[in-house]
Design an enzyme around this catalytic site. Sequence first.
Site, PDB file in Angstrom:
ATOM      1  N   ASP A   1      11.708   4.907  -2.069  1.00  0.00           N
ATOM      2  CA  ASP A   1      11.036   4.322  -0.914  1.00  0.00           C
ATOM      3  C   ASP A   1      12.002   3.502  -0.048  1.00  0.00           C
ATOM      4  O   ASP A   1      12.779   2.706  -0.582  1.00  0.00           O
ATOM      5  CB  ASP A   1       9.925   3.394  -1.455  1.00  0.00           C
TER       6      ASP A   1
ATOM      7  N   ASP B   1       7.785   7.527  -7.737  1.00  0.00           N
ATOM      8  CA  ASP B   1       8.099   6.808  -6.506  1.00  0.00           C
ATOM      9  C   ASP B   1       8.798   5.516  -6.908  1.00  0.00           C
ATOM     10  O   ASP B   1       8.261   4.726  -7.692  1.00  0.00           O
ATOM     11  CB  ASP B   1       6.799   6.491  -5.753  1.00  0.00           C
TER      12      ASP B   1
ATOM     13  N   HIS C   1       1.771  10.835   3.003  1.00  0.00           N
ATOM     14  CA  HIS C   1       0.706   9.823   3.027  1.00  0.00           C
ATOM     15  C   HIS C   1       0.870   8.808   4.154  1.00  0.00           C
ATOM     16  O   HIS C   1       0.033   7.923   4.297  1.00  0.00           O
ATOM     17  CB  HIS C   1       0.691   9.099   1.678  1.00  0.00           C
ATOM     18  N   ASP C   2       1.965   8.897   4.915  1.00  0.00           N
ATOM     19  CA  ASP C   2       2.164   7.976   6.041  1.00  0.00           C
ATOM     20  C   ASP C   2       1.915   8.655   7.380  1.00  0.00           C
ATOM     21  O   ASP C   2       2.024   8.021   8.430  1.00  0.00           O
ATOM     22  CB  ASP C   2       3.612   7.454   6.052  1.00  0.00           C
TER      23      ASP C   2
ATOM     24  N   GLU D   1      13.738   8.179   0.991  1.00  0.00           N
ATOM     25  CA  GLU D   1      13.006   8.020   2.246  1.00  0.00           C
ATOM     26  C   GLU D   1      13.847   7.091   3.096  1.00  0.00           C
ATOM     27  O   GLU D   1      14.071   5.935   2.739  1.00  0.00           O
ATOM     28  CB  GLU D   1      11.616   7.420   2.015  1.00  0.00           C
TER      29      GLU D   1
HETATM   30  O1  TEU Z   1       7.140   3.880   4.269  1.00  0.00           O
HETATM   31  C1  TEU Z   1       8.127   3.408   5.112  1.00  0.00           C
HETATM   32  C2  TEU Z   1       7.891   3.400   6.593  1.00  0.00           C
HETATM   33  O2  TEU Z   1       8.616   2.734   7.273  1.00  0.00           O
HETATM   34  C3  TEU Z   1       6.866   4.131   7.332  1.00  0.00           C
HETATM   35  O3  TEU Z   1       6.850   5.469   7.160  1.00  0.00           O
HETATM   36  C4  TEU Z   1       5.582   3.406   7.176  1.00  0.00           C
HETATM   37  O4  TEU Z   1       4.618   4.264   6.727  1.00  0.00           O
HETATM   38  C5  TEU Z   1       5.059   2.795   8.442  1.00  0.00           C
HETATM   39  O5  TEU Z   1       4.264   3.719   9.070  1.00  0.00           O
HETATM   40  C6  TEU Z   1       6.022   2.248   9.411  1.00  0.00           C
HETATM   41  O6  TEU Z   1       5.395   2.126  10.652  1.00  0.00           O
HETATM   42  C7  TEU Z   1       7.207   3.629   2.911  1.00  0.00           C
HETATM   43  C8  TEU Z   1       5.976   4.181   2.218  1.00  0.00           C
HETATM   44  O7  TEU Z   1       5.979   5.574   2.335  1.00  0.00           O
HETATM   45  C9  TEU Z   1       4.773   3.521   2.795  1.00  0.00           C
HETATM   46  O8  TEU Z   1       3.587   4.059   2.324  1.00  0.00           O
HETATM   47  C10 TEU Z   1       4.866   2.054   2.455  1.00  0.00           C
HETATM   48  O9  TEU Z   1       3.836   1.358   3.091  1.00  0.00           O
HETATM   49  C11 TEU Z   1       6.195   1.449   2.886  1.00  0.00           C
HETATM   50  O10 TEU Z   1       7.312   2.257   2.591  1.00  0.00           O
HETATM   51  C12 TEU Z   1       6.421   0.143   2.165  1.00  0.00           C
HETATM   52  O11 TEU Z   1       6.649   0.362   0.819  1.00  0.00           O
END
Ligand code: TEU
Length: 544
Positions: A199, A98, A321-322, A252
């Site tokens: 990310d 990542d 994971h989000d 992402e």
């Molecule tokens: O996530 C980015 C992101 O904008 C979203 O998917 C986030 O989870 C959030 O719900 C927005 O409302 C990435 C990573 O996957 C996430 O785990 C991190 O917290 C984020 O970036 C910051 O690095």
Amino acid sequence: MPHHFRKDMVIYQIYPRSFQDSNGDGLGDIPGIISRLDYLQQLGIDTIWLSPVYKSPDADNGYDIADYKAIHPAFGTMKDFDNLVAQARVRGIGIVMDLVINHTSDEHEWFQKALAGDEKYRDYYIIRKGKDGGLPNNWGNFFAMCPWSKFGNSQDEYYLHLFAEKQPDLNWHNPAVLEEVKDIMRFWLQKGVVGFRCDVINILYKNTLADGKKQLALTGKEHYLSTPGCHEILKTLRKEVLDEFNAFAVGETVFVTLDQAKDLCHEDRAELDMVFSFEHMGCDDLGLKWFKTRLSPKKLMKSLVKWQTSLDWNTNYFENHDQPRFISRFADSDGFRREASTMMAGLTMTLRGTPFIHEGQEIGMTNGNFRCLKQIQDIESHTVNEMAKHLGIPAKMRWNMIRRGTRDNGRMPMQWSDEKNAGFTTGKPWLKVNGDYKQVNVAREQQDPNGVLNFWKKMIALRKTDEVLIDGDFVPVLVSNNIFAFERVLGERRLLSMCNMTGKAVKLPKHLQMWPTKLAGNYPTGTAEYLQPFEFRLMEESGE
Ligand code: TEU
């Protein structure tokens, strides 16, 4: 082992803190992952995307990196990591790291030096004076907090953080930042990792810090989404680093539109190999993920068709994971856990593009039965709760928003067995174990030839070996309120994938009943005329 993007890749996401604990401290770790490599090999995946394992104070569970070249001590040592790469390779599995380069941790040496007054490192971050006694601009923040915090003891200077306060954004206008990142990427590639999951990669380069147009989600984002500067950076990283190692990169890309996705991963792959889009994740919300409604299968199918027919190559994911667990998002999946998760396996493995599986998805893990905010660890849930409180949203309503939308739903400990803590840890798990673990776990699934796990295995094997699934064109056939049907076509062969996206049996139109050969399906028996609740069927035009 060079391992550029291949069309037959099947990628499995590990969220290290929740996968397998080896030392009883309640946190998953790298030796734990190594101990489960045989399981992953048997599952049939060939690539692991490892969520961050770098040194981090864990304000955002590792997405706040304090040292890009060190392993989080709770996860193990660099020796453990090297061992993981080697042991995975023996099993034909590559590791994708990542890459979190929009921001660092405020505990990173660069930020600490900046705070101590070092001009060189100050210019690694975005530090500005306030305007007219207020903040430098009117931008929003991904975690619903203020994106500007006071810089050190300064009275009138702020640093920008689009995520948590402990995640200061890097200044990508500074060429030194690019050089640092190239060096970090080479460090890991030399260790034998096969690529990166990048990310929030489309927000790196802020065109300007001018005020943004006021909007509900992320005021100011027009100034940093997919900017020309971002394309330049990605092209450089591809040419000067990734190409040298023949490495893979998936981005992402938050809020990404179709046109932006095309620009980020055009056919010559001059930037990324593919992107994670978000549109289909909104199939059960009212524009903001916290305001959930009943999932609309039609909205989901329409979005999938749009992306499948417009891009040459997609990422096919429904969980990470989000995100809350997808089968829990089907409003009526109660009682159909097995059917809904196997149907999702069928869908994930028959769409055109690279399939991603999030740990636990292959056994049909569901959302957490969280009872109160105290049980939730995720920073975002807490900051959003604060914001909602500030807006006067009543406690009960707030809890309903959080309970359904919290990212912790997708982060609960992996359920390996019906032993204490689902076999995840002998200690106290960092996040509570889902109450359904006695029924839903790997050991139990392994005993059940008709279970969820074995169906995923079967679909993964098919996806990895059938040329039509690997490279066939996607042709939509039916998008109704309940049935999603599409063909995959390559040369003379045509496959038909059909999913019933609801908990009610539905009659199939005549032309979908006629296909003679069944390649796979999640109901052992059935009639040609109907799709049972959440039935998935993969048919072939001819049996020759
Ligand atoms: O996530 C980015 C992101 O904008 C979203 O998917 C986030 O989870 C959030 O719900 C927005 O409302 C990435 C990573 O996957 C996430 O785990 C991190 O917290 C984020 O970036 C910051 O690095």
